[in-house]
Design an enzyme around this catalytic site. Structure first.
Site, PDB file in Angstrom:
ATOM      1  N   LYS A  52      -1.796   2.994   2.434  1.00  0.00           N
ATOM      2  CA  LYS A  52      -0.657   2.136   2.753  1.00  0.00           C
ATOM      3  C   LYS A  52       0.217   2.764   3.833  1.00  0.00           C
ATOM      4  O   LYS A  52       0.665   2.082   4.763  1.00  0.00           O
ATOM      5  CB  LYS A  52       0.148   1.854   1.484  1.00  0.00           C
ATOM      6  N   GLN A  96       3.913   2.886  -7.298  1.00  0.00           N
ATOM      7  CA  GLN A  96       2.470   2.891  -7.511  1.00  0.00           C
ATOM      8  C   GLN A  96       2.130   3.037  -8.995  1.00  0.00           C
ATOM      9  O   GLN A  96       2.643   3.924  -9.676  1.00  0.00           O
ATOM     10  CB  GLN A  96       1.825   4.042  -6.718  1.00  0.00           C
ATOM     11  N   ASP A 119       5.370  -6.017  -3.451  1.00  0.00           N
ATOM     12  CA  ASP A 119       4.142  -6.118  -4.235  1.00  0.00           C
ATOM     13  C   ASP A 119       4.063  -7.458  -4.964  1.00  0.00           C
ATOM     14  O   ASP A 119       3.010  -7.845  -5.454  1.00  0.00           O
ATOM     15  CB  ASP A 119       4.056  -4.974  -5.258  1.00  0.00           C
TER      16      ASP A 119
END
Length: 293
Positions: A52, A96, A119
């Site tokens: 990312k 994460q 997200d």
């Protein structure tokens, strides 16, 4: 059979994002900024976060990473999330997963400012998606939509069978494929590990989206000729034959299913690359205040 090549599609979309990010920088004097929080040293998480960050640099975004040991308390993590929420220079925040067992991931997700939830997991974004309102779509489902668009696949009127009901992929995917949009306008059946006649349902699918987290779960006898196969699975197994020391397998038995399919995503090289594109597009939209002011 034709490949739904996530590498080719994602590279083209990233080129477009880079142009838009450069225009944003020129008009505002700053780059879109994505912040990631990583807890512990899980190998898979390390790889995903590094990818990312690398892709942010590639398209002209600023990226930052905050690391915590596994011993971080839930209160400490939530305090950092709130600090980032208040920082106006940060457009997107991802925490994460997985998190250590002593930290409630739902509490952490809910603590993220929904206006920075790139997200797309916050209850506000999921609720707005359900009502077909502007929102950050969960990154993986968003990536799948972008992949179908990139290849000009018409989904209207097709029967889409989703295998797996997770909040991250399966459930939102079923909503997105049913809504009045393109891609969309499907008749959708959401199946899962407890579905007793899963094989019979899968055989009706013009489109199968496999996101159940089990290696080679969807087999050739579950797929009708000409079906479109979207494999979301990323199942890691140790391997002595690869440089990395592990090998990736999808949720679809690619070797035997591919000959029956009209289109199919590879693993790796398919949905995973498109997930990052979905994340980047959400971050750019956040920076531009396209969805929330």
């Amino acid at each position: 059979m034709q490949l739904l090549d996530g590498k080719s599609a994602s590279e083209k979309i990233k080129e477009e994002i880079a142009v838009e990010a450069a225009e944003f920088l020129e008009s505002t004097g700053r780059q879109p900024h994505l912040m990631a929080i990583l807890v512990g040293n899980d190998g898979g998480s390390e790889t995903y976060v590094a990818s990312k960050m690398k892709n942010c640099a590639k398209v002209g975004f600023k990226s930052s990473l905050v690391r915590f040991d596994n011993t971080v308390t839930e209160a400490e993590l939530l305090a950092k999330v709130e600090e980032i929420n208040q920082d106006e220079s940060i457009d997107g925040l991802i925490v994460q997963l997985p998190l250590p067992a002593h930290i409630d991931p739902e509490k952490v997700t809910a603590a993220i400012d929904y206006r920075k939830d790139v997200d797309g997991f916050h209850p506000v974004n999921l609720g707005r998606m359900m009502r077909n309102l502007p929102c950050f779509i969960p990154a993986t489902p968003y990536g799948i939509l972008l992949l179908l668009q990139a290849y000009g696949i018409d989904t209207a009127g097709k029967h889409c069978v989703v295998v797996g009901r997770s909040n991250i992929v399966g459930s939102p995917m079923s909503i997105l494929m049913a809504r009045n949009a393109n891609p969309g306008n499907c008749t959708v059946t959401l199946t899962h590990s407890k579905t007793t006649n899963l094989k019979e349902i899968a055989l009706q699918g013009d489109i199968i989206i496999a996101a159940i987290g089990r290696k080679n779960f969807v087999t050739a006898d579950m797929v009708k000729p000409g079906a479109i196969i979207i494999d979301v699975g990323i199942n890691r197994e140790t391997s002595e034959t690869t440089k990395s020391g592990f090998k990736l397998f999808g949720d679809v038995d690619f070797e035997n299913v591919a000959p029956k399919a009209s289109w199919i995503t590879p693993v790796p090289g398919g949905v995973g690359l498109m997930t990052i594109v979905g994340l980047l597009k959400n971050t750019l939209a956040s920076a531009r205040k396209e969805i929330y002011q």
